[in-house]
Design an enzyme around this catalytic site. Structure first.
Site, PDB file in Angstrom:
ATOM      1  N   GLU A  25      20.748 -15.990  13.699  1.00 53.62           N
ATOM      2  CA  GLU A  25      20.037 -16.127  15.285  1.00 53.62           C
ATOM      3  C   GLU A  25      18.675 -15.768  14.911  1.00 53.62           C
ATOM      4  OE1 GLU A  25      24.561 -15.587  14.858  1.00 53.62           O
ATOM      5  OE2 GLU A  25      22.919 -14.456  14.250  1.00 53.62           O
TER       6      GLU A  25
ATOM      7  N   ASN B  74       0.506  -1.254  -0.096  1.00 56.14           N
ATOM      8  CA  ASN B  74       0.171  -0.210   0.216  1.00 56.14           C
ATOM      9  C   ASN B  74       0.683   1.206  -0.110  1.00 56.14           C
ATOM     10  OD1 ASN B  74       0.770   0.363   2.658  1.00 56.14           O
ATOM     11  ND2 ASN B  74      -1.070  -0.861   3.615  1.00 56.14           N
TER      12      ASN B  74
ATOM     13  N   HIS C  70      -3.681   4.975   9.236  1.00 57.28           N
ATOM     14  CA  HIS C  70      -2.347   4.044   9.728  1.00 57.28           C
ATOM     15  C   HIS C  70      -2.572   3.482  10.895  1.00 57.28           C
ATOM     16  CE1 HIS C  70       0.548   0.627  10.083  1.00 57.28           C
ATOM     17  NE2 HIS C  70       0.955   1.357  11.265  1.00 57.28           N
TER      18      HIS C  70
ATOM     19  N   ASP D 176      39.467 -14.781  21.293  1.00 63.29           N
ATOM     20  CA  ASP D 176      38.127 -13.930  20.549  1.00 63.29           C
ATOM     21  C   ASP D 176      38.154 -13.019  21.212  1.00 63.29           C
ATOM     22  OD1 ASP D 176      38.490 -15.867  18.534  1.00 63.29           O
ATOM     23  OD2 ASP D 176      36.128 -17.194  19.063  1.00 63.29           O
TER      24      ASP D 176
END
EC number: 2.2.1.1
Length: 664
Positions: free
Chosen positions: A411, A184, A260, A469
């Site tokens: 994820e 729309n 809306h 890491d």
């Protein structure tokens, strides 16, 4: 009966419901009413008298703000949703909350509102349908054979999760998934071309979808032809691009963002009634329109026909039919309790110092043999999460009989897809990633908790123990945030026995998600009596104790339990009266009665130390302001794990030092 008037019943109820609530979104329901009328009256297989019929088509309103659309559809079709329920839209304890919520009104398949998650749940439902069909259907016996339909708007397509889900849907060839794009051109801020100019049909073609472009969303014949074409394409999911006018029927607000997310107002509703030729009072539906919408008789006939098919299947394949009924009912195998208790007892009797992620894999290996309903997966980390076991078989587009989904690096998509699989039924689904990257998926886990559905997530590499890491991959605040999520069960086991118990309870917990948090590094197994093994399920229990009342209690989880035990041994040797409490699940412990909690953590013992390689602040609830916490107060660093544990105070020496200061 004029189809436009049937669609106008949706428009009228939607306008009236939003106006009475003085809150809501009339634009999408009014714009999609024609599509909904064709789909629900000419195609959707469902039975309002049995919303849980196993082989019903699923319908998902991904643009959940348009909730008056689905409430109107359910009411008109004959579900147990009265006109008074529609009048109570957005009111406290009504069956018609602001966004559709699973478990409130019959026929709501999933909770939607956070955009993009509905289409992703729908992908999960379509995967479940395809997998169940592959596992149970036999030549001449298609007992699993239904479609998943989903409505979605521009907002859903802008959300990144729609890419994750729709990409995977194309790869897996989900031919029974049919999505309608409400094109729309309007969002809250206005006309979307300034911020959403994608070529959506080409985007979906690139995913491997069957795309039907440029369908007039207000032409019933065009909509019907598109749905027929979509149903005929069985090897690919279909996107039907429907061009609609938001707020269709509102003379002054249609086609603009004004309709809306706000009531139209009484004057505009009056004008819309005139424009649509709708002559009835607010919430009034004439009997002939009710009769044309009523799906009760047709639905009962469709379910009866399926019952006949299933009876023939049961005669030809009695064992498979019994297994199908068990799985769809969500029941565990008859030998479950005895078999799992024996597995756990054997683990205690045969110690192994292994990483809890490996202990998790061993639990999958043991329990998986009992559970053909397992549907596993990982976000491209199977060798690290250790989520595959000897019975794992990959689910693919060509062979959907597998029980393991390779989700890729998705994820958020994975977690919301698992919600859809759980909602569909027939499976015990689990997914996996590093604990740090549950952040990408947080809202889908929250939705699982809100909906009270079974979504088991394996989160490995649970602390600074990850090591080199560095802080981008080292979780700190994640465990606490999971524990603080209502209706979430979070477990951080210290060895293979606690890991197996955590898995057993997660599998048994059908009404909520579980987060199972496992280490990368090896952990020492703790000796226990049978009573202590039984008490693991209570979430917190006495692992080591002194004679009489302790003067100090050490509370620890996961990899820090062995640290607490080492400190206990040193302090006990020096004559201190110390207790060690292993607390793998604070939420399970909190649910125990007051007497048990007092027995484990006596109120009189105020000298307490909590030890966990996660955010420290969480533990004040258990140690009080007079206690101490050895935890994280900053992000981690990049270095070998041993150096990091030393740097942040996770050493026997530091625990003993803190204990002595507290006892001084």
């Amino acid at each position: 009966m004029n189809r436009k008037q049937l669609a106008n019943a949706i428009r009228a109820l939607s306008m009236d419901g939003v106006q009475k609530a003085n809150s809501g979104h009339p634009g999408a329901p009014m714009g999609m009413a024609d599509i909904a009328e064709v789909l629900w009256r000419s195609h959707l297989n469902h039975n309002p008298q049995n919303p849980n019929w196993a082989d019903r088509d699923r319908f998902v309103l991904s643009n959940g703000h348009g909730s008056m659309l689905i409430y109107s559809l359910l009411h008109l079709s004959g579900y147990e949703l009265s006109i008074d329920d529609l009048k109570n839209f957005r009111q406290l304890h009504s069956k018609t909350p602001g966004h559709p919520e699973y478990g409130y009104a019959p026929g709501i398949e999933t909770t939607t509102g956070p955009l993009g998650q509905g289409i992703t749940n729908a992908v999960g439902m379509a995967i479940a349908e395809k997998a169940l069909a592959a596992q149970f259907n036999k030549p001449g016996h298609d007992i699993v054979d239904h479609f998943t339909y989903v409505f979605m708007g521009d907002g859903c397509l802008m959300e990144g999760i729609s890419h994750e889900a729709c990409s995977l849907a194309g790869t897996l060839g989900l031919g029974k998934l049919i999505a309608f794009w409400d094109d729309n051109g309007i969002s809250i801020d206005g006309h979307v071309e300034g911020w959403f100019s994608d070529d959506t049909p080409k985007r979906f073609e690139a995913y491997g979808w069957h795309v039907i472009p440029a369908v007039d969303g207000h032409d019933a014949d065009a909509i019907n032809a598109a749905i027929e074409a979509a149903k005929a394409e069985t090897s690919r999911p279909t996107l039907i691009c429907t061009k609609t006018i938001i707020g269709f029927g509102s003379p002054n607000k249609a086609g603009s963002h004004d309709c809306h997310g706000a009531p139209l107002g009484n004057d505009e509703i009056k004008a819309a009634r005139e424009f649509l030729g709708w002559e009835y009072a607010p919430f009034e539906i004439p009997t002939d329109i009710y009769a044309a919408w009523d799906a009760k008789q047709a639905g009962a006939s469709k379910e009866a026909a399926w019952d006949e098919k299933f009876a023939a299947y049961a005669k030809a394949y009695p064992a498979e039919a019994a297994e199908y009924k068990r799985r769809v009912a969500g029941e565990l195998p008859a030998n479950w309790e005895a078999a799992t208790s024996e597995i756990i007892a054997n683990l205690q009797a045969n110690p192994a110092n292994i990483a809890s992620r490996k202990a998790s894999q061993n639990a999958l290996e043991a329990f998986g043999k009992l559970l053909p309903e397992f549907m596993g997966g990982s976000a491209d980390l199977a060798p690290s999460n250790l989520t595959m076991w000897s019975g794992s078989k990959s689910l693919t587009a060509e062979d959907a009989s597998g029980n393991y989904i390779h989700y890729g690096v998705r994820e958020f998509g994975m977690t919301a897809i698992i919600n859809g699989i759980a909602l569909h039924g027939g499976f015990v689904p689990y997914g996996a990633t590093f604990l740090m990257f549950m952040e990408y998926a947080r809202n889908a886990m929250r939705m699982a908790a809100l909906m009270k559905v079974q979504n088991i997530q394996v989160y490995t590499h649970d602390s600074i123990g990850l090591g080199e890491d560095g802080p981008t991959h080292q979780p700190v605040e994640q465990i606490a945030s999971l524990r603080m999520t209502p209706n979430m069960s979070t477990w951080r086991p210290c060895d293979q026995v606690e890991s197996a118990v955590a898995w057993k309870l997660a599998i048994e917990r059908k009404d909520a998600p579980s987060a199972l948090i496992f280490s990368r590094q090896n952990l020492a197994q703790q000796p226990r009596s049978a009573e202590q093994v039984a008490n693991i399920a209570k979430g917190g229990y006495i692992l080591k104790d002194c004679a009489g009342q302790p003067e100090l209690i050490l509370i620890a989880t996961g990899s820090e339990v062995e640290l607490a035990v080492a400190a206990y041994e040193q302090l006990s040797a020096e004559g201190k009266a110390v207790r060690v409490v292993s607390m793998p699940s604070t939420d399970a412990f909190d649910k125990q009665d007051a007497a048990y909690r007092e027995a484990v953590l006596p109120a009189a013992v105020t000298k307490r130390i909590a030890i966990e390689a996660g955010i420290a602040d969480f533990w004040y609830k258990y140690v009080g302001f007079g206690g101490r916490i050895i935890g994280m107060t900053s992000f981690g660093e990049s270095a070998p794990a041993g150096e990091l544990f030393k740097l942040f105070g996770f050493t026997t020496e530091n625990v003993v030092k803190q204990a002595k200061e507290l006892l001084a």
